[in-house]
Design an enzyme around this catalytic site. Structure first.
Site, PDB file in Angstrom:
ATOM      1  CE  LYS A   1     -17.043 -12.687   1.815  1.00  0.00           C
ATOM      2  NZ  LYS A   1     -18.470 -12.353   1.718  1.00  0.00           N
TER       3      LYS A   1
ATOM      4  CG  ASP B   1      -1.682   1.148   1.535  1.00  0.00           C
ATOM      5  OD1 ASP B   1      -2.905   1.030   1.439  1.00  0.00           O
ATOM      6  OD2 ASP B   1      -1.107   2.212   1.855  1.00  0.00           O
TER       7      ASP B   1
HETATM    8  N1  LIG Z   1     -12.456  -9.675   1.579  1.00  0.00           N
HETATM    9  C1  LIG Z   1     -13.101  -9.459   2.688  1.00  0.00           C
HETATM   10  O1  LIG Z   1     -13.534 -10.391   3.371  1.00  0.00           O
HETATM   11  C2  LIG Z   1     -13.321  -8.049   3.157  1.00  0.00           C
HETATM   12  C3  LIG Z   1     -13.843  -7.825   4.434  1.00  0.00           C
HETATM   13  C4  LIG Z   1     -14.011  -6.515   4.871  1.00  0.00           C
HETATM   14  C5  LIG Z   1     -13.672  -5.459   4.035  1.00  0.00           C
HETATM   15  N2  LIG Z   1     -13.195  -5.718   2.795  1.00  0.00           N
HETATM   16  C6  LIG Z   1     -12.836  -4.616   1.908  1.00  0.00           C
HETATM   17  O2  LIG Z   1     -11.799  -3.857   2.501  1.00  0.00           O
HETATM   18  C7  LIG Z   1     -11.840  -2.540   1.937  1.00  0.00           C
HETATM   19  C8  LIG Z   1     -11.613  -1.531   3.025  1.00  0.00           C
HETATM   20  O3  LIG Z   1     -10.379  -1.789   3.635  1.00  0.00           O
HETATM   21  P1  LIG Z   1      -9.627  -0.680   4.507  1.00  0.00           P
HETATM   22  O4  LIG Z   1     -10.604  -0.037   5.390  1.00  0.00           O
HETATM   23  O5  LIG Z   1      -8.449  -1.330   5.092  1.00  0.00           O
HETATM   24  O6  LIG Z   1      -9.235   0.441   3.437  1.00  0.00           O
HETATM   25  P2  LIG Z   1      -7.931   0.708   2.577  1.00  0.00           P
HETATM   26  O7  LIG Z   1      -7.280  -0.534   2.166  1.00  0.00           O
HETATM   27  O8  LIG Z   1      -8.339   1.671   1.517  1.00  0.00           O
HETATM   28  O9  LIG Z   1      -6.960   1.467   3.606  1.00  0.00           O
HETATM   29  C9  LIG Z   1      -7.396   2.670   4.170  1.00  0.00           C
HETATM   30  C10 LIG Z   1      -6.358   3.781   4.061  1.00  0.00           C
HETATM   31  O10 LIG Z   1      -5.339   3.573   5.032  1.00  0.00           O
HETATM   32  C11 LIG Z   1      -4.043   3.652   4.431  1.00  0.00           C
HETATM   33  N3  LIG Z   1      -3.227   2.764   5.259  1.00  0.00           N
HETATM   34  C12 LIG Z   1      -3.184   1.421   5.265  1.00  0.00           C
HETATM   35  N4  LIG Z   1      -2.432   0.973   6.279  1.00  0.00           N
HETATM   36  C13 LIG Z   1      -1.964   2.063   6.941  1.00  0.00           C
HETATM   37  C14 LIG Z   1      -1.152   2.250   8.091  1.00  0.00           C
HETATM   38  N5  LIG Z   1      -0.700   1.222   8.816  1.00  0.00           N
HETATM   39  N6  LIG Z   1      -0.870   3.520   8.471  1.00  0.00           N
HETATM   40  C15 LIG Z   1      -1.357   4.570   7.772  1.00  0.00           C
HETATM   41  N7  LIG Z   1      -2.149   4.464   6.706  1.00  0.00           N
HETATM   42  C16 LIG Z   1      -2.452   3.216   6.285  1.00  0.00           C
HETATM   43  C17 LIG Z   1      -4.283   3.255   3.009  1.00  0.00           C
HETATM   44  O11 LIG Z   1      -3.307   3.795   2.156  1.00  0.00           O
HETATM   45  C18 LIG Z   1      -5.643   3.852   2.723  1.00  0.00           C
HETATM   46  O12 LIG Z   1      -5.496   5.209   2.384  1.00  0.00           O
HETATM   47  C19 LIG Z   1     -13.171  -2.395   1.256  1.00  0.00           C
HETATM   48  O13 LIG Z   1     -12.993  -2.416  -0.136  1.00  0.00           O
HETATM   49  C20 LIG Z   1     -13.934  -3.621   1.700  1.00  0.00           C
HETATM   50  O14 LIG Z   1     -14.867  -4.047   0.733  1.00  0.00           O
HETATM   51  C21 LIG Z   1     -13.000  -6.975   2.351  1.00  0.00           C
END
Ligand SMILES: NC(=O)c1ccc[n+]([C@@H]2O[C@H](COP(=O)([O-])OP(=O)(O)OC[C@H]3O[C@@H](n4cnc5c(N)ncnc54)[C@H](O)[C@@H]3O)[C@@H](O)[C@H]2O)c1
Length: 412
Positions: A187, A86
Site C-alpha cells: 500500500k 529521509d
Molecule cells: N503503507 C502501509 O502499509 C503503512 C503501514 C503502516 C504505517 N504507514 C504509514 O507510515 C507512517 C509512519 O511511519 P513512521 O513511523 O516510520 O514515521 P516517519 O516516516 O515520519 O519517521 C519517523 C521519524 O523518524 C525519523 N527517522 C527515520 N529513520 C530514522 C533513523 N534510522 N534514525 C533516526 N531517525 C529516523 C524521520 O525523519 C521522522 O522524523 C504513517 O504515515 C503511516 O500511515 C503505512
C-alpha cells in the site's frame, strides 16, 4: 525542504476552476454507425505479484551488493539511481549512502525529503515528479530507491505507482514502523483534506530490504510507535508474541532491539511480527476480502490521528484504538478482566498511550461510520477474542463506545 534541484511549484487546478456540468442540451440526431447493439467485449487479465522482503543487516556495508542490485537486471543496469532519503537518515547515514553507491559505481541522484505526517501530501509527490523529470529517469532500468520511514515509503510508493503509470521502486525502511509494517506491504498513500491516506494505490516494491541496525539511531518514541504495530499482530494473531512483549518489551524498547543479552528475543520479536504481517497480507494483497485482522487498531485511529495531528504519531493513535476495542471486547465478555488489564499494562510499558482527549464517543461513532462506508456497509470491526485471536462484529453501538471512553478516561 526537498533536495538539491530546487523544484518549481507544480501547476495547480484550484477548485474554483472546476465547474459543475450543466444539464445537456438536446443533441442533433444523426444516423448511428451500423454496429450490433449489445455487443460486449469482456476484458480480463490477472497480474501476478512477486517481490522479496529480505532481512538484510548491514545494507549499507560497501561489501553488501543487495541494494546496488535490487530490482535490476545486471545486463541492463544503467548504473544510475534516483534515491529519496529521509532528512534525518541523510544526516545520520548520508555519507555512508553516498559512498555505498560510489563504491558500486552507481551515479546517485540524492533527494532529501523532510519526513513528517504533515508532508505526506500529494504536493510532496508532485515536487518529486519535478525532480524525477529533471533526472530523466529511465524507468525500465533505474528503480527508484526510498530510504526512510513509513511517511517517505508511502510518498515514494505513490509516486512510483503514478510516475509514467508505474515505475519500479525499492524500499529500505529505517524506522521500526517501516520494518514491521509500512515497508513490507504494497500500500502507498498520502493524506488529503484532513483524511488519512485518502489518496493512494496498491503498488508493490520490487524489493524490500530490512536492516534493523537503522534502529540504533531512532528515538525511543518512534521505537514505541513501531511497537504498536507489533503489539497489534500479537493481540490478534500471535499470543506467543504478546508474551514476549510482556516479558521483554520495555527492555527491547530501551535498547532499540540491540541489547546483546536479548539478541535472540529481539530477533524473534522482529521475525514473528514480519512473518505475521506477511501471512495476513499475502492472501489479500488488494484487500478484496474486507474482514482483515490487520485492520485491528485501524478503525478509529485514522480519525484520532488526523484530529490530534501533530500531537499523536500513527502508532500512538493505533494504540489508543486498540485500547478502545479492548474495553469493548471486555464489556462483551470476549476477554477477561485480567486479559484486559494485561493488554493495557503492556501497551503502557511499551511507552504507548491508551487515551487522548479527542476521543469523544461522537467522534468515534463518526469514524466508525466512515470506516463502515469503506468496508462496504458493514462495520467488520475486529475485536480481540482472548489474546491472540480476533472476531469480527458489525453491531458496535454509540453506548458501547461511550462506555469504553468512560473506562479509559478514568484509567488515564
Ligand atoms: N503503507 C502501509 O502499509 C503503512 C503501514 C503502516 C504505517 N504507514 C504509514 O507510515 C507512517 C509512519 O511511519 P513512521 O513511523 O516510520 O514515521 P516517519 O516516516 O515520519 O519517521 C519517523 C521519524 O523518524 C525519523 N527517522 C527515520 N529513520 C530514522 C533513523 N534510522 N534514525 C533516526 N531517525 C529516523 C524521520 O525523519 C521522522 O522524523 C504513517 O504515515 C503511516 O500511515 C503505512
Amino acid at each position: 525542504m526537498m533536495g538539491a534541484s530546487g523544484p518549481l511549484p507544480p501547476p495547480r487546478v484550484t477548485p474554483t476552476q472546476l465547474r459543475v456540468a450543466a444539464p445537456p442540451t438536446a443533441a442533433v440526431t444523426r444516423p448511428a454507425p451500423a454496429v450490433t447493439p449489445g455487443r460486449t467485449w469482456e476484458v480480463s487479465a490477472s497480474q501476478s505479484i512477486s517481490y522479496a522482503v529480505q532481512l538484510c543487516p548491514g545494507v549499507l556495508e560497501p561489501t553488501n551488493p543487495a541494494l546496488a542490485r535490487a530490482g535490476t537486471d545486471p545486463d541492463r543496469d544503467s548504473r544510475r539511481r534516483f534515491v529519496v532519503i529521509d532528512d534525518a537518515v541523510d544526516e545520520l547515514y548520508g555519507n555512508r549512502i553516498r559512498s555505498y553507491f560510489a563504491k558500486h559505481e552507481i551515479e546517485g541522484r540524492f533527494v532529501i525529503f523532510d519526513s513528517c505526517e504533515e508532508r505526506k501530501t500529494i504536493d510532496s509527490v508532485l515536487e518529486l515528479v519535478e525532480c524525477l523529470d529533471a533526472f530523466e529517469l529511465d524507468r525500465r532500468r533505474e528503480p527508484l530507491i526510498a530510504i526512510g520511514g513509513g511517511v517517505l515509503s508511502d510518498v515514494v510508493g505513490l509516486l512510483a505507482s503514478m510516475y509514467r503509470r508505474s515505475t519500479p521502486y525499492v524500499r529500505v525502511p529505517t524506522t521500526l514502523m517501516g520494518l514491521v509494517d509500512a515497508g513490507i506491504g504494497i500500500k502507498t498513500g498520502v493524506n488529503h483534506d484532513g483524511h488519512k491516506n485518502r489518496l493512494g494505490s496498491y503498488h508493490a516494491p520490487v524489493h524490500a530490504l530490512l536492516d534493523p541496525t537503522f534502529l540504533n539511531t531512532l528515538d525511543s518514541r518512534h521505537i514505541s510507535n513501531g511497537l504498536a504495530e507489533i503489539l497489534k499482530i500479537a493481540l490478534v494473531c500471535d499470543r506467543q508474541l504478546f508474551e514476549l512483549l510482556m516479558r521483554h518489551g520495555p527492555e527491547l524498547r530501551r535498547t532499540r532491539f540491540a541489547a546483546p543479552e536479548l539478541s535472540e528475543e529481539s530477533g524473534e520479536v522482529l521475525v514473528r511480527s514480519i512473518q505475521g504481517m506477511i501471512e495476513q497480507l499475502q492472501p489479500n494483497l488488494w484487500e478484496g476480502q474486507l474482514e482483515r485482522v490487520v485492520d485491528y487498531g485501524h478503525t478509529f485511529s485514522p480519525t484520532i490521528e488526523m484530529r490530534a495531528l501533530p500531537e499523536l504519531l500513527h502508532g500512538e493513535a493505533v494504540a489508543i484504538d486498540m485500547a478502545i476495542t479492548t474495553m469493548i471486547a471486555w464489556r462483551r465478555g470476549m476477554m477477561t478482566r485480567d486479559e484486559c488489564d494485561d493488554v493495557l499494562d503492556v501497551t503502557r510499558s511499551l511507552g504507548l498511550p491508551t487515551w487522548h482527549d479527542v476521543c469523544a464517543p461522537g467522534l468515534l461513532m463518526d469514524s466508525l461510520r466512515e470506516t463502515t462506508r469503506h468496508r462496504d456497509g458493514l462495520q467488520r470491526l475486529p475485536l480481540q477474542n482472548g489474546i491472540g485471536r480476533a472476531t469480527f462484529v458489525n453491531d458496535v453501538s454509540y453506548a458501547e463506545l461511550a462506555g469504553a471512553c468512560t473506562d479509559l478516561r478514568r484509567a488515564a
